[in-house]
Write an enzyme that holds these catalytic residues in place. Sequence first.
Site, PDB file in Angstrom:
ATOM      1  N   GLY A  90      39.757   6.319 -17.471  1.00 45.28           N
ATOM      2  CA  GLY A  90      39.576   6.646 -16.041  1.00 45.28           C
ATOM      3  C   GLY A  90      39.804   8.510 -16.150  1.00 45.28           C
ATOM      4  N   LEU A 450      55.628   4.051 -18.617  1.00 42.95           N
ATOM      5  CA  LEU A 450      54.758   4.852 -19.063  1.00 42.95           C
ATOM      6  C   LEU A 450      53.581   5.478 -18.741  1.00 42.95           C
ATOM      7  CD1 LEU A 450      53.986   5.419 -22.453  1.00 42.95           C
ATOM      8  CD2 LEU A 450      52.468   3.608 -22.105  1.00 42.95           C
ATOM      9  N   TYR A 452      53.516   5.675 -15.803  1.00 39.61           N
ATOM     10  CA  TYR A 452      53.303   7.281 -14.812  1.00 39.61           C
ATOM     11  C   TYR A 452      53.593   8.777 -15.838  1.00 39.61           C
ATOM     12  CZ  TYR A 452      53.495   3.966 -10.515  1.00 39.61           C
ATOM     13  OH  TYR A 452      53.006   3.069  -9.836  1.00 39.61           O
TER      14      TYR A 452
END
Length: 506
Positions: A90, A450, A452
Amino acid sequence: SSSGSASHEDFLQCFQSGLGVNTNTSSGIVFTKTSSSYESILDASIRNSRFLATSVPKPNFIVTPHNLFHIQLALRCSKHSNLQVRVRSGGHDYEGLSYVSNVPFIIIDLFNLRSITINMEDETAWVQSGATLGELYYAIANRSKVHGFPAGSCATIGIGGHLSGGGFGTIFRKYGLAADNVIDAQIINVNGTILNRRAMGEDLFWAIRGGGGSSFGVITAWKIKLVQVPSTVTIFEVSRNLDDGGSEIFTKWQTVAPKLPAELFLHAVLGVSNSASRLGNKTVVFSFTGMYLGTAENLLPLMQESFAEFGLKRSNFTEMSWIQSVLYFAGFSVDQSSEVLLNRNITSSSFKTKSDYVTEPISSTGLEGLWKMLVLEESQFIILTPYGGIMSEIPESATPFPHRKSMLYGIQYSVSWDSNEDATMYIKWIRTLYDYLAPYVSKLPRRAYLNYRDLDLGVNGPNTSYVEAQSWGLKYFNQNFKRLVEVKARVDPQNFFRNEQSIPPL
Ligand code: FDA
């Protein structure tokens, strides 16, 4: 450089001949820098506009696989022509690791691989990595009004990055992380072999549920367990300013929110307003948003007992379906058709984010200093997420995501800006804020999430050792870091799948 152009030719020729097509024919699968759609494909899922700048290194090729063979071929040819691989689902990585690299590289962009197959009989689904959370939520709600999935709020997040890095949202205190609800997966390893859970083994299956996919291979699909949600859920929102009792309520929130029943999620968002203060000065605004897996009638006594100071009444609550709550937290109107969740057009902005975990309530001295720092900068917000509930019951070693029992709440600090010329100033500000909070948050290691991703915590050099990588590895994974390194050493000893914060082989 000459070596750069050599890799260029090699890759394209290798890939096209693997497909059985002439190098000069457009396959519609691999795009070069001169392809007319190269730029639009590259930019389509860049969520952080910091990395749209022309000065940011771009991939030599973008591969957009339509099937697993295309991924196998891309891996084989990138090895052959010495190109690093970045896998993108994404594109929401905070540091752009799925589409930026300082060495010549290709992107394998999975947006065409996004099928979702739901099996209502055993309440499971197979979801390909290129699907978005919005597409998954929409597909579930189309099949059942009483099923859902516990993952993040933003609808355009990709399944691939999110599930491999943990993934939490408004119902995680009841059901756990997205990664906690994965029961099988399909991965293409460094040799191009397609493996399911049984074939990859429990170690690798463990590693990709929170350890980040990018160190281990290309995860193409996930089998998830759907969760049962009530047909009615309830939402409410309350705001207070600093001079309106906000600080006192926040102080209490620190210990009460993590102890609320698992069905009730009450997060706090801190921002700064110019107009909210009675004196017209800048002030900190505390917004508390609640999501309850149940009816307003049952929620009312719960809130009156736990947070009487809010003075909540039945009329403050809005009952809705689970999918409407998804729309609400994704920033849409709850009356909109849930089809908006299928919209892949992203709104991007430039930002820097950091994270923390809190194990002891921050003292009043600590909070006072925090409020002072916050009003210095308007374009920031802080999201505080209460833990507790099932998160306290899942053992720290169950998945690589270690932030479980002793966590009161998690913090996400974000600052955004319009002009990239000001980036340095804002990044400096958020680092100062992070330094200020050091005495008040988790220590040894100071923990981080992780998903972030934060490259300030440390980056790999050409031959980073296990010990060096601990600077960031322990923060994200605590005791689980060692096992991740062991798995990495077994499945990718040559460190083919690497990036600035990939797990090093022992
Ligand atoms: P992207 O494609 O950028 O991938 C992220 C990392 O995973 C990269 O290192 C990439 O190489 C790797 N990767 C991706 N697909 C892979 C695959 N198939 N195989 C192997 N490796 C793969 N988080 C959260 O928990 N709760 C939340 O509510 C939110 N909210 C939120 C809002 C917004 C606006 C943003 C930008 C981000 C969040 N996040 C979040 C963070 C989000 O979970 C995190 O950025 C995810 O890693 C994004 O996954 P994507 O697939 O979109 O990212």
